[in-house]
Design an enzyme around this catalytic site. Structure first.
Site, mmCIF file in Angstrom:
data_model
loop_
_atom_site.group_PDB
_atom_site.id
_atom_site.type_symbol
_atom_site.label_atom_id
_atom_site.label_comp_id
_atom_site.label_asym_id
_atom_site.label_seq_id
_atom_site.Cartn_x
_atom_site.Cartn_y
_atom_site.Cartn_z
ATOM 1 N N PRO A 128 0.773 -1.251 0.000
ATOM 2 C CA PRO A 128 0.000 0.000 0.000
ATOM 3 C C PRO A 128 0.803 1.300 0.000
ATOM 4 O O PRO A 128 0.737 2.105 0.934
ATOM 5 C CB PRO A 128 -0.844 -0.132 1.262
ATOM 6 N N CYS A 129 1.515 1.551 -1.075
ATOM 7 C CA CYS A 129 2.276 2.799 -1.180
ATOM 8 C C CYS A 129 1.349 4.011 -1.254
ATOM 9 O O CYS A 129 1.772 5.127 -0.931
ATOM 10 C CB CYS A 129 3.217 2.751 -2.378
ATOM 11 N N HIS A 130 0.086 3.793 -1.624
ATOM 12 C CA HIS A 130 -0.873 4.905 -1.679
ATOM 13 C C HIS A 130 -1.180 5.465 -0.290
ATOM 14 O O HIS A 130 -1.696 6.569 -0.178
ATOM 15 C CB HIS A 130 -2.170 4.471 -2.379
#
Length: 173
Positions: A128-130
């Site tokens: 989950p880089c977002h």
């Protein structure tokens, strides 16, 4: 050999890649740092690709907050260390690049290096880089585009398990 397939999503077509045993990539088509398909083989019925497709669909329908597909992203040892740290960020929770730098044992001054590794994450959404934002709370950087980052964060904020969320992209796909 890398096996792949594509799938539709509310935020655009996605490319799923597997090394045969685990998920090695998940990108929005034509996003920054997306690979070429040279030498890859289309395999829509491969178990990892099918499982990824099902889990991403469930995520976008608001029915899944944690993924179970096996992961095998490939990068430098530093990048892989950062990507493992991203996996510790819970659904709907935001953190900063500086916080990730501290999680991987670097001083806050190294947040820029962490940002580079975050940006090269080959497994969008699942790693989950977002969920990583700037120190000031600003939405900085996302290889899939800031409109997609906003939409993913809005989906997670809704946490709607019983209804399909609405998506609106205003920028580039």
């Amino acid at each position: 050999m890398t096996e792949f397939d594509t799938m539709p999503s509310p935020l655009g077509e996605m490319l799923i890649a597997s090394d045969g045993e685990a998920l090695s990539g998940l990108w929005f088509l034509n996003q920054k740092y997306s690979p070429t398909l040279d030498g890859w083989r289309r395999a829509p019925t491969h178990a990892v690709i099918r499982a990824t497709h099902e889990q991403i669909d469930a995520y976008f329908h608001g029915d899944l907050a944690a993924f179970t597909v096996p992961l095998a992203p490939r990068g430098t040892p530093f990048q892989e260390h950062v990507w493992r740290a991203l996996l510790t960020i819970d659904y709907g929770v935001l953190t900063t690049y500086g916080d990730i730098a501290l999680r991987v044992g670097l001083p806050k001054a190294k947040a820029r290096a962490v940002g580079g590794a975050v940006g090269r994450n080959p497994i969008s959404i699942i790693v989950p880089c977002h969920r990583v934002i700037g120190q000031s709370g600003s939405l900085t950087g996302y290889a899939g585009g800031l409109d997609r980052k906003r939409a993913l964060l809005a989906l997670e904020k809704q946490g709607a398990a019983s209804r399909r969320p609405e998506f609106a992209l205003t920028g580039e796909a």
